[in-house]
Design a protein around this motif. Structure first.
Motif, short mmCIF file in Angstrom:
data_model
loop_
_atom_site.label_atom_id
_atom_site.label_comp_id
_atom_site.label_asym_id
_atom_site.label_seq_id
_atom_site.Cartn_x
_atom_site.Cartn_y
_atom_site.Cartn_z
N SER A 1 0.82 -1.21 0.00
CA SER A 1 0.00 0.00 0.00
C SER A 1 0.86 1.26 0.00
CB SER A 1 -0.93 0.01 1.21
OG SER A 1 -0.18 0.11 2.42
N PHE A 2 2.16 1.12 0.27
CA PHE A 2 3.04 2.29 0.23
C PHE A 2 3.32 2.74 -1.20
CE2 PHE A 2 5.38 1.44 4.54
CZ PHE A 2 4.15 1.45 5.18
N VAL A 3 3.23 1.81 -2.15
CA VAL A 3 3.63 2.11 -3.53
C VAL A 3 2.80 3.23 -4.17
CG1 VAL A 3 3.86 1.14 -5.86
CG2 VAL A 3 4.62 -0.17 -3.88
N PRO A 4 1.46 3.23 -4.04
CA PRO A 4 0.69 4.34 -4.63
C PRO A 4 1.13 5.70 -4.12
CG PRO A 4 -0.78 2.55 -4.02
CD PRO A 4 0.56 2.21 -3.45
N TRP A 5 1.47 5.78 -2.83
CA TRP A 5 1.91 7.06 -2.30
C TRP A 5 3.24 7.47 -2.90
CZ3 TRP A 5 -1.19 10.05 0.63
CH2 TRP A 5 -2.29 9.44 1.21
N ALA A 6 4.16 6.52 -3.02
CA ALA A 6 5.45 6.83 -3.62
C ALA A 6 5.28 7.26 -5.08
CB ALA A 6 6.37 5.60 -3.53
N TRP A 7 4.41 6.56 -5.80
CA TRP A 7 4.14 6.91 -7.20
C TRP A 7 3.55 8.33 -7.27
CZ3 TRP A 7 4.65 4.86 -12.08
CH2 TRP A 7 3.91 5.47 -13.09
N GLY A 8 2.61 8.61 -6.39
CA GLY A 8 1.96 9.92 -6.42
C GLY A 8 2.91 11.05 -6.11
N VAL A 9 3.73 10.89 -5.08
CA VAL A 9 4.70 11.93 -4.72
C VAL A 9 5.65 12.19 -5.87
CG1 VAL A 9 6.68 12.43 -3.24
CG2 VAL A 9 4.57 11.57 -2.24
N ASN A 10 6.15 11.13 -6.49
CA ASN A 10 7.07 11.27 -7.62
C ASN A 10 6.41 11.98 -8.81
OD1 ASN A 10 8.16 9.80 -10.35
ND2 ASN A 10 9.83 10.15 -8.89
N GLY A 11 5.15 11.61 -9.09
CA GLY A 11 4.45 12.20 -10.24
C GLY A 11 4.20 13.69 -10.07
N VAL A 12 3.71 14.08 -8.89
CA VAL A 12 3.43 15.50 -8.65
C VAL A 12 4.73 16.31 -8.64
CG1 VAL A 12 2.49 17.16 -7.00
CG2 VAL A 12 1.29 15.00 -7.42
N THR A 13 5.78 15.75 -8.05
CA THR A 13 7.03 16.49 -7.97
C THR A 13 7.70 16.62 -9.32
OG1 THR A 13 7.31 15.49 -5.78
CG2 THR A 13 9.18 16.68 -6.66
N SER A 14 7.48 15.68 -10.23
CA SER A 14 8.05 15.81 -11.57
C SER A 14 7.47 17.02 -12.29
CB SER A 14 7.81 14.53 -12.37
OG SER A 14 6.43 14.36 -12.65
N VAL A 15 6.19 17.31 -12.05
CA VAL A 15 5.59 18.52 -12.63
C VAL A 15 6.24 19.76 -12.04
CG1 VAL A 15 3.47 19.84 -12.87
CG2 VAL A 15 3.41 17.35 -13.08
N LEU A 16 6.43 19.74 -10.73
CA LEU A 16 7.12 20.87 -10.09
C LEU A 16 8.52 21.03 -10.67
CD1 LEU A 16 7.14 23.07 -7.90
CD2 LEU A 16 8.00 21.34 -6.30
N GLY A 17 9.19 19.92 -10.94
CA GLY A 17 10.54 20.00 -11.52
C GLY A 17 10.56 20.66 -12.87
N SER A 18 9.58 20.34 -13.72
CA SER A 18 9.55 20.95 -15.05
C SER A 18 9.28 22.45 -14.97
CB SER A 18 8.49 20.27 -15.92
OG SER A 18 7.19 20.51 -15.42
N VAL A 19 8.40 22.85 -14.04
CA VAL A 19 8.12 24.27 -13.87
C VAL A 19 9.34 24.99 -13.30
CG1 VAL A 19 6.65 25.95 -12.70
CG2 VAL A 19 5.65 23.84 -13.59
N LEU A 20 9.94 24.40 -12.29
CA LEU A 20 11.12 25.02 -11.68
C LEU A 20 12.26 25.14 -12.68
CD1 LEU A 20 11.28 23.44 -8.11
CD2 LEU A 20 10.69 25.79 -8.72
N ALA A 21 12.40 24.18 -13.57
CA ALA A 21 13.48 24.24 -14.56
C ALA A 21 13.39 25.52 -15.37
CB ALA A 21 13.42 23.01 -15.48
N MET A 22 12.19 25.88 -15.79
CA MET A 22 12.03 27.09 -16.60
C MET A 22 12.16 28.35 -15.77
SD MET A 22 11.82 25.46 -19.28
CE MET A 22 11.80 26.90 -20.33
N LEU A 23 11.57 28.35 -14.57
CA LEU A 23 11.64 29.54 -13.74
C LEU A 23 13.07 29.82 -13.28
CD1 LEU A 23 8.45 29.19 -11.50
CD2 LEU A 23 8.70 30.15 -13.79
N LEU A 24 13.77 28.80 -12.85
CA LEU A 24 15.14 28.99 -12.40
C LEU A 24 16.06 29.33 -13.56
CD1 LEU A 24 15.40 26.08 -9.81
CD2 LEU A 24 15.12 28.53 -9.34
N ALA A 25 15.77 28.78 -14.74
CA ALA A 25 16.59 29.12 -15.91
C ALA A 25 16.44 30.58 -16.27
CB ALA A 25 16.18 28.24 -17.10
N LYS A 26 15.26 31.12 -16.11
CA LYS A 26 15.07 32.55 -16.38
C LYS A 26 15.88 33.40 -15.42
CE LYS A 26 11.58 36.06 -17.21
NZ LYS A 26 12.30 37.12 -16.52
#
Length: 799
Positions: free
Chosen positions: A739-764
């Motif tokens: 039952s821990f796996v869905p939580w790990a999957w979810g945290v990774n998925g949401v944070t990957s979106v944050l990573g893509s946004v941060l990549a552009m903002l920090l690059a600017k």
């Protein structure tokens, strides 16, 4: 103990489940790309980037849904049955989302980020729940599952290019629905669910065929709106007073291209009036009617701003960056240019102009005209030619990177770009840029100044090489050719400068800057007061108030040419803060929820916190590296769609192979191996920062096939290491409690979106080079966490 571990490692996953994971991953990435392409026609790229990012949060939210709703239901006792139902739900969601967006009254809300995000998120939530459930049910085989997941995405990154070409962005989601329905059939445990999946796939395929002809689902006409997120073409099509109509449309992975005719005031369409070719709903290029009389073309264009450098310089060799509908070629032919080379980024342009040959003439088929599909600056860099004129008018400056979620800016208008052009000019040559916005003119003027200073000139000397002019505002209705900057290889004498200024005035243009002849504010600050470029930009901002505007020149490391904000745009900042808050809440709830379970002695609050942070870092780090490498390689490969496909394919296939390899690791040593893989990624990224520029420079002249192979050779080993830590982490937490796996999957998925946004903002703010090094630092921290987790393992598990 070792025999038990080997049995767990070899635990079989049904072939149907592997096929389902592959098909759903293929469908999700294809849907993401198609949705991005569709939105890019209607809406500004900032809005598209945020809308797609918000929707992809659904992959992580699907993990949460899997835990709180799916796994606690009775159906969770049969994972294949549940997976089949989730894949079927994803299939229906693909169709429902695209139908609601474009074929119902909800299309009036397309400029609402909340509405668009809420609708687009549905297929991602269903797909996320499917993936989460599969990984949880077969957590011991996480490496194999992740291999099929990434391989499906890799194939999707290439196949969607072909699908867009033949089906268009509004029909690809229907194809995705077919794939998801086939996944439902593949994973089904019995014939009834399997038959249902096949029937659903057949219905979706029939719907696709029907929509190709009936166009029930198609891009809507928006009508006039004050919202700046909407692009102008579909506003004009929805404005009955303009009487605009599309006469031809072509889709490809780069853009949707429309040929549009406009009625005369009497409401009739004259077959000799100019047609306009729109790329992704903006920046139209003229396709003029041509009957073979070049003298008539020259007379017709006499007072056309874009013709000025041709009539005053009479260039023999011309390089056109983004010749579009062929107008620029006509201008060069009209003054007797002997050789006309060109690089057109949009592959549809050449085919469209040839399709309308009877209207526009054989403009791209003359013996002295050689226009190729390529990124303009990359083409110039690889060329050995020197030109009397390098000309770019309304060159498209930004596209939304569909697959990486990154805003991939063009490198045509950076300081380094101008230096490349200057290096390919003849002794009397000039670089000319035509644009629409006065802010762009000012930024390009300063960019040319910086490029000349980088060549060793002082500011005072460099100003002698620059001229600028514009249309008077009362003539803006003539079209988007309104501002022009010229960078001359030789300095202009005061006499020649005055002569050019007089010609500009005589033709009804407004002088902006002519060295020694006309140097008004704000440009006189550079001459009279010795103001530097950075100080000029700050003073210009205060001078132009109350509108905030940053005209500082852009570099290859920070190529955001059409972003005039000083810091981070408010909409991006708010979105990043919202996603960050979601990540924090999601992570805190994960630790709290799982610590309550106490399913394993290893699942302490400290170890759970470390695991959550580990999956967060992997999600953000992968995107930081991917986005920045895309930026690094787009100039090298020269074709945006090809760049994204090669990079994604290389990283995803490499990661899939690494994931499959990691499945061989036994549990007692797999955290140590995952830590080593993260360290290899970190060191590999640093190595790329150091050696990549030299490698790319040395191989820049190679054919595109060889450059693509070199890119794969560089990225695949890095991807191999990047594919190991995530599935190994899932295997570890799955061994505590599935039952821990869905939580790990979810945290990774949401944070990957944050990573893509941060990549552009920090690059600017700091540049892509710094962000790429930040990605290396993220993997270094993941290494430390995995190594610490291995060190904390109970001794009996190490035996």
């Amino acid at each position: 103990m070792a025999l038990t571990e080997r049995a767990a490692v070899r635990e079989s996953v049904p072939a149907g489940v592997l096929a389902g994971v592959f098909l759903v991953s293929l469908a999700v990435l294809s849907y993401e790309v198609a949705l991005t392409r569709a939105f890019s026609v209607l809406l500004r790229y900032h809005f598209v980037f945020l809308a797609i990012s918000l929707a992809i949060c659904g992959l992580g939210i699907g993990g949460l849904l899997d835990f709180v709703a799916v796994r606690r239901s009775e159906a969770s006792r049969d994972p294949r049955r549940t997976l089949s139902l989730l894949a079927g739900a994803a299939s229906l969601a693909f169709v429902l989302s695209i139908y609601l967006l474009f074929s119902t009254p909800l299309s009036a809300w397309l400029t609402s980020l909340t509405v668009v995000g809420a609708i687009c998120i549905l297929p991602f939530v269903a797909a996320g729940a499917f993936m989460s459930h599969a990984f949880a049910a077969y957590s011991a085989q996480g490496g194999r599952l992740y291999f099929y997941d990434l391989t499906g995405a890799a194939l999707g990154s290439c196949a969607v290019i072909i699908a867009l070409q033949f089906l268009g962005a509004t029909n690809v989601p229907l194809l995705c629905a077919v794939l998801a329905a086939l996944a439902a059939a593949a994973v089904a445990p019995g014939w009834s669910l399997g038959a249902g999946g096949v029937l659903l796939a057949a219905l979706m395929a029939a719907g696709l065929v029907y929509n190709l002809n009936a166009r029930l689902i198609d891009l809507p006409r928006l009508g006039p709106t004050p919202d700046p997120s909407a692009k102008p073409l579909f506003q004009e099509l929805g404005n009955p007073s303009l009487k605009a109509k599309i006469v031809y449309t072509e889709w490809n992975a780069f853009a949707r291209t429309d040929v549009v005719a406009y009625a005369r005031p009497n409401g009739e369409y004259d077959p000799t009036d100019d047609l306009y070719i729109w790329t992704d709903g903006e920046v139209p290029t003229n396709m003029i009617h041509f009957d073979g009389d070049l003298a008539e073309t020259a007379g017709r264009c006499e007072r056309f701003l874009g013709f000025f450098p041709f009539r005053t310089a009479r260039p023999r060799r011309v390089m056109l960056i983004g010749p579009g509908g062929g107008l620029d070629v006509h201008l060069a032919l009209a003054v007797g240019a002997e050789q006309i080379d060109g690089a057109e980024l949009n592959p549809s342009m050449l085919s469209i102009v040839r399709r309308f040959r009877d209207f526009a003439g054989p403009v791209y088929d003359y013996a002295n005209v050689d226009v190729r599909t390529a990124e303009g600056r990359s083409y110039v860099r690889r060329s050995s030619q020197r030109y009397d004129l390098i000309y770019m008018a309304l060159t498209k400056t930004a596209t939304t990177a569909a697959s990486s979620l990154a805003l991939v800016e063009s490198y045509v208008h950076t300081v380094e770009g101008f230096r490349d052009y200057l290096a390919h000019l003849s002794d009397d040559g000039q670089v000319v840029v035509v644009c629409q916005n006065p802010f762009v003119l000012t930024r390009l003027f300063l960019t040319g100044l910086q490029a000349l200073r980088a060549e060793g000139l002082t500011t005072q000397e460099a100003l002698g090489h620059l001229t600028a002019m514009s249309l008077p505002q009362e003539r803006y209705a003539e079209g988007p050719y309104r501002q022009m900057v010229m960078v001359h290889r030789r300095p202009l004498s005061q006499v020649r400068s005055a002569e050019l200024a007089k010609q500009a005035i005589a033709l009804g243009f407004v002088p902006v800057f002519f060295p020694g002849a006309y140097e008004p504010e704000p440009f006189k600050w550079l001459r009279d007061e010795g103001v530097g470029v950075d100080e000029f930009a700050r003073r210009f901002d205060r001078w132009w108030r109350p509108i905030e505007v940053n005209v500082t020149p852009c570099t290859d490391d920070r190529p955001f040419v059409i972003d005039f904000t000083w810091g981070i745009p408010a909409r991006f900042r708010n979105f990043a803060l919202g996603v960050a808050a979601l990540v924090v809440v999601f992570s805190a709830v994960t630790v709290w929820q799982l610590s309550r379970a106490q399913a394993d002695a290893r699942a302490t609050t400290a170890s759970l916190t470390g695991a959550v942070l580990y999956f967060m870092l992997l999600g953000a780090g992968y995107m930081l590296v991917e986005v920045c490498l895309t930026q690094k390689l787009i100039l090298y490969l020269g074709y945006p769609a090809l760049t994204l496909s090669v990079i994604l394919f290389s990283l995803l296939v490499g990661s899939g192979a690494g994931s499959l390899f990691s499945q061989r690791w036994l549990r007692r040593g797999m955290l140590r191996s995952a830590a080593l893989a993260a360290l290899i990624v970190s060191l590999g990224v640093v190595a790329l920062v150091l050696v990549l520029p030299a490698v790319l420079s040395a191989t820049l002249a190679w054919p595109i096939q060889a450059r693509s192979a070199m890119t794969m050779l560089i990225l695949a080993p890095l991807g191999f290491a990047m594919g190991m830590p995530f599935p190994t982490g899932l295997r570890e937490v799955g061994s505590w409690d599935r039952s821990f796996v869905p939580w790990a999957w979810g945290v990774n998925g949401v944070t990957s979106v944050l990573g893509s946004v941060l990549a552009m903002l920090l690059a600017k703010l700091y540049g892509f080079q710094t962000v790429l090094l930040g990605g290396a630092a993220v993997y270094a921290i993941a290494f430390a966490l995995a190594a610490a987790a291995h060190a904390r393992r109970p001794q009996h598990l190490e035996s």
